[in-house]
Scaffold this motif. Structure first.
Motif, PDB file in Angstrom:
ATOM      1  N   LYS A 143      -8.821   3.372 -10.517  1.00 17.58           N
ATOM      2  CA  LYS A 143      -9.418   3.375  -9.179  1.00 17.58           C
ATOM      3  C   LYS A 143     -10.616   4.312  -9.190  1.00 17.58           C
ATOM      4  CE  LYS A 143      -5.930   1.188  -7.008  1.00 17.58           C
ATOM      5  NZ  LYS A 143      -6.044  -0.022  -6.182  1.00 17.58           N
ATOM      6  N   ILE A 144     -11.760   3.803  -8.751  1.00 13.10           N
ATOM      7  CA  ILE A 144     -12.962   4.626  -8.616  1.00 13.10           C
ATOM      8  C   ILE A 144     -13.408   4.569  -7.165  1.00 13.10           C
ATOM      9  CG2 ILE A 144     -15.374   4.930  -9.304  1.00 13.10           C
ATOM     10  CD1 ILE A 144     -14.643   3.734 -12.021  1.00 13.10           C
ATOM     11  N   VAL A 145     -13.618   5.743  -6.581  1.00 19.21           N
ATOM     12  CA  VAL A 145     -14.116   5.840  -5.209  1.00 19.21           C
ATOM     13  C   VAL A 145     -15.426   6.610  -5.233  1.00 19.21           C
ATOM     14  CG1 VAL A 145     -13.650   6.588  -2.846  1.00 19.21           C
ATOM     15  CG2 VAL A 145     -11.746   5.847  -4.315  1.00 19.21           C
ATOM     16  N   ASN A 146     -16.506   5.945  -4.868  1.00 18.23           N
ATOM     17  CA  ASN A 146     -17.816   6.585  -4.787  1.00 18.23           C
ATOM     18  C   ASN A 146     -18.051   7.071  -3.356  1.00 18.23           C
ATOM     19  OD1 ASN A 146     -18.439   5.980  -7.499  1.00 18.23           O
ATOM     20  ND2 ASN A 146     -19.203   3.950  -6.937  1.00 18.23           N
ATOM     21  N   ILE A 147     -18.417   8.335  -3.207  1.00 18.63           N
ATOM     22  CA  ILE A 147     -18.654   8.862  -1.867  1.00 18.63           C
ATOM     23  C   ILE A 147     -20.067   8.509  -1.438  1.00 18.63           C
ATOM     24  CG2 ILE A 147     -18.605  10.869  -0.365  1.00 18.63           C
ATOM     25  CD1 ILE A 147     -15.872   9.967  -1.519  1.00 18.63           C
ATOM     26  N   CYS A 148     -20.139   7.450  -0.631  1.00 14.12           N
ATOM     27  CA  CYS A 148     -21.408   6.966  -0.098  1.00 14.12           C
ATOM     28  C   CYS A 148     -21.747   7.762   1.162  1.00 14.12           C
ATOM     29  CB  CYS A 148     -21.315   5.467   0.157  1.00 14.12           C
ATOM     30  SG  CYS A 148     -21.041   4.491  -1.339  1.00 14.12           S
ATOM     31  N   SER A 149     -22.231   7.123   2.197  1.00 14.55           N
ATOM     32  CA  SER A 149     -22.631   7.855   3.393  1.00 14.55           C
ATOM     33  C   SER A 149     -22.933   6.880   4.521  1.00 14.55           C
ATOM     34  CB  SER A 149     -23.889   8.692   3.094  1.00 14.55           C
ATOM     35  OG  SER A 149     -24.424   9.271   4.270  1.00 14.55           O
ATOM     36  N   LEU A 150     -22.894   7.407   5.722  1.00 20.05           N
ATOM     37  CA  LEU A 150     -23.461   6.690   6.863  1.00 20.05           C
ATOM     38  C   LEU A 150     -24.873   6.227   6.516  1.00 20.05           C
ATOM     39  CD1 LEU A 150     -23.520   6.181  10.071  1.00 20.05           C
ATOM     40  CD2 LEU A 150     -24.453   8.489  10.202  1.00 20.05           C
ATOM     41  N   GLN A 151     -25.598   7.058   5.761  1.00 17.83           N
ATOM     42  CA  GLN A 151     -26.974   6.739   5.375  1.00 17.83           C
ATOM     43  C   GLN A 151     -27.062   5.706   4.253  1.00 17.83           C
ATOM     44  OE1 GLN A 151     -26.511  10.231   6.321  1.00 17.83           O
ATOM     45  NE2 GLN A 151     -27.483   9.655   8.243  1.00 17.83           N
ATOM     46  N   SER A 152     -25.932   5.153   3.836  1.00 20.09           N
ATOM     47  CA  SER A 152     -25.980   3.966   2.988  1.00 20.09           C
ATOM     48  C   SER A 152     -26.417   2.753   3.805  1.00 20.09           C
ATOM     49  CB  SER A 152     -24.603   3.692   2.362  1.00 20.09           C
ATOM     50  OG  SER A 152     -24.205   4.733   1.501  1.00 20.09           O
ATOM     51  N   GLU A 153     -26.353   2.889   5.138  1.00 18.34           N
ATOM     52  CA  GLU A 153     -26.686   1.783   6.041  1.00 18.34           C
ATOM     53  C   GLU A 153     -27.865   2.080   6.964  1.00 18.34           C
ATOM     54  OE1 GLU A 153     -25.387  -1.125   5.907  1.00 18.34           O
ATOM     55  OE2 GLU A 153     -23.686  -0.718   4.585  1.00 18.34           O
ATOM     56  N   VAL A 154     -27.969   3.318   7.443  1.00 15.11           N
ATOM     57  CA  VAL A 154     -28.985   3.663   8.434  1.00 15.11           C
ATOM     58  C   VAL A 154     -29.653   4.974   8.029  1.00 15.11           C
ATOM     59  CG1 VAL A 154     -27.832   2.483  10.332  1.00 15.11           C
ATOM     60  CG2 VAL A 154     -27.266   4.862   9.850  1.00 15.11           C
ATOM     61  N   VAL A 155     -30.796   5.256   8.642  1.00 15.99           N
ATOM     62  CA  VAL A 155     -31.539   6.463   8.269  1.00 15.99           C
ATOM     63  C   VAL A 155     -32.231   7.038   9.490  1.00 15.99           C
ATOM     64  CG1 VAL A 155     -33.710   5.297   7.700  1.00 15.99           C
ATOM     65  CG2 VAL A 155     -33.057   7.373   6.437  1.00 15.99           C
ATOM     66  N   ARG A 156     -32.579   8.310   9.415  1.00 21.21           N
ATOM     67  CA  ARG A 156     -33.387   8.962  10.436  1.00 21.21           C
ATOM     68  C   ARG A 156     -34.533   9.683   9.737  1.00 21.21           C
ATOM     69  NH1 ARG A 156     -32.163  14.387  10.674  1.00 21.21           N
ATOM     70  NH2 ARG A 156     -30.258  15.036   9.612  1.00 21.21           N
ATOM     71  N   PRO A 157     -35.560  10.104  10.468  1.00 20.79           N
ATOM     72  CA  PRO A 157     -36.710  10.741   9.829  1.00 20.79           C
ATOM     73  C   PRO A 157     -36.313  11.983   9.025  1.00 20.79           C
ATOM     74  CG  PRO A 157     -37.229  10.166  12.101  1.00 20.79           C
ATOM     75  CD  PRO A 157     -35.760   9.937  11.934  1.00 20.79           C
ATOM     76  N   GLY A 158     -36.988  12.178   7.892  1.00 21.10           N
ATOM     77  CA  GLY A 158     -36.812  13.383   7.111  1.00 21.10           C
ATOM     78  C   GLY A 158     -35.796  13.313   5.995  1.00 21.10           C
ATOM     79  N   ILE A 159     -35.054  12.187   5.888  1.00 20.58           N
ATOM     80  CA  ILE A 159     -34.022  12.098   4.846  1.00 20.58           C
ATOM     81  C   ILE A 159     -34.119  10.777   4.073  1.00 20.58           C
ATOM     82  CG2 ILE A 159     -32.408  13.660   6.008  1.00 20.58           C
ATOM     83  CD1 ILE A 159     -30.834  11.118   6.859  1.00 20.58           C
ATOM     84  N   ALA A 160     -35.323  10.203   3.989  1.00 21.84           N
ATOM     85  CA  ALA A 160     -35.480   8.916   3.311  1.00 21.84           C
ATOM     86  C   ALA A 160     -35.003   8.936   1.859  1.00 21.84           C
ATOM     87  CB  ALA A 160     -36.933   8.463   3.383  1.00 21.84           C
ATOM     88  N   PRO A 161     -35.324   9.956   1.057  1.00 17.29           N
ATOM     89  CA  PRO A 161     -34.844   9.943  -0.328  1.00 17.29           C
ATOM     90  C   PRO A 161     -33.316   9.998  -0.416  1.00 17.29           C
ATOM     91  CG  PRO A 161     -36.722  11.395  -0.127  1.00 17.29           C
ATOM     92  CD  PRO A 161     -36.307  11.042   1.270  1.00 17.29           C
ATOM     93  N   TYR A 162     -32.683  10.801   0.427  1.00 16.54           N
ATOM     94  CA  TYR A 162     -31.217  10.860   0.452  1.00 16.54           C
ATOM     95  C   TYR A 162     -30.650   9.483   0.785  1.00 16.54           C
ATOM     96  CZ  TYR A 162     -26.498  12.168   1.969  1.00 16.54           C
ATOM     97  OH  TYR A 162     -25.134  12.256   2.123  1.00 16.54           O
ATOM     98  N   ALA A 163     -31.196   8.852   1.828  1.00 12.90           N
ATOM     99  CA  ALA A 163     -30.713   7.524   2.212  1.00 12.90           C
ATOM    100  C   ALA A 163     -30.939   6.511   1.092  1.00 12.90           C
ATOM    101  CB  ALA A 163     -31.414   7.065   3.496  1.00 12.90           C
TER     102      ALA A 163
END
Length: 258
Positions: A143-163
């Protein structure tokens, strides 16, 4: 009442990357509470030792070990996984949690910071996932679980590279599922929303931003690290044996509303 056997993961061995604090440590604690032998990973050996002592003091059902290696370096990952399997035992569960955040307007984002966040959030999951899967696929389960993020789907200004890294991690999760599913390995993602940790304290203490998070989240609050534990336990259990390539968002409903 007793728990359904489909959710029993006691006796299994789990590696959680980036688990000396925050979300990673909370997930490791949850796995140990479920009876897993847990390996904490990070680059700071002293901090890992402190984290392991903290879990050990809690007298959890599972055993706790540490493994110091750099998840962004291929040779270090290869040696680290080999050491863990020789010293602790074959890995049944991998949680790719290592990650970082760098906030800056995209026009001001430097080349070095771009490569740093890409290596930490995406390349690490590829390197550790690939090395663990070499062994899991040979054994016919994992079993492999990758910790993605809310920002795997949406983004806000200032965090484009993270998203960008978290969006790519979502697709890497699906690709891992496609390649390794035929060999008995299920790969899924967990997508935290806004979670209160020591790394997000500045945002939590920003009254305007915190008010925005609470308004924007149907649950009406910031998430807590313990809110993420149930999702990881589920995805790591036999209950999820026919679930793969999915991302389970634990975000208080934020991705569901405008």
């Amino acid at each position: 009442m007793t728990a359904h056997p489909l959710f029993d993961i006691s006796g299994r061995t789990a590696l959680v990357t980036g688990s000396s604090r925050g979300i990673g440590l909370a997930l490791a604690r949850g796995l140990a509470e479920a009876g897993c032998t847990v390996v904490l990973n990070g680059r700071d050996g002293e901090r890992l030792t402190e984290a392991a002592a903290e879990l050990g003091a809690a007298e959890l059902p599972g055993n706790v070990h540490t493994a110091v290696f750099d998840v962004t370096d291929g040779a270090s990952v290869t040696a680290g996984i080999a050491d863990v399997e020789e010293r602790v035992g074959p890995l049944d569960i991998l949680v790719n949690n290592a990650g970082m955040q760098l906030r800056a307007p995209l026009l001001e984002f430097t080349d070095s910071d771009w490569h740093r966040i890409l290596d930490t959030n995406l390349t690490s999951a590829f390197l550790v996932g690939r090395e663990a899967a070499r062994r899991m696929t040979e054994r016919g389960h994992g079993k492999i679980v990758n910790i993605c993020s809310l920002q795997s789907e949406v983004v806000r200004p200032g965090i484009a590279p993270y998203a960008a890294t978290k969006g790519a991690l979502k697709m890497l999760t699906k690709g891992m599922c496609a390649d390794w599913g035929p060999y008995g390995v299920q790969v899924n993602g967990l997508g935290p929303g806004y979670i209160e940790t020591e790394l997000t304290q500045a945002l939590v203490q920003d009254e305007e931003f915190s008010a925005w998070v609470r308004r924007r989240t149907p649950a009406g609050r910031w998430g807590r690290t313990e809110d993420l534990v149930g999702g990881v336990l589920f995805l790591a259990s036999p209950a999820a044996d026919f679930i793969s390539g999915q991302v389970l968002y634990v975000d208080g409903g934020m991705t569901s509303v405008l």
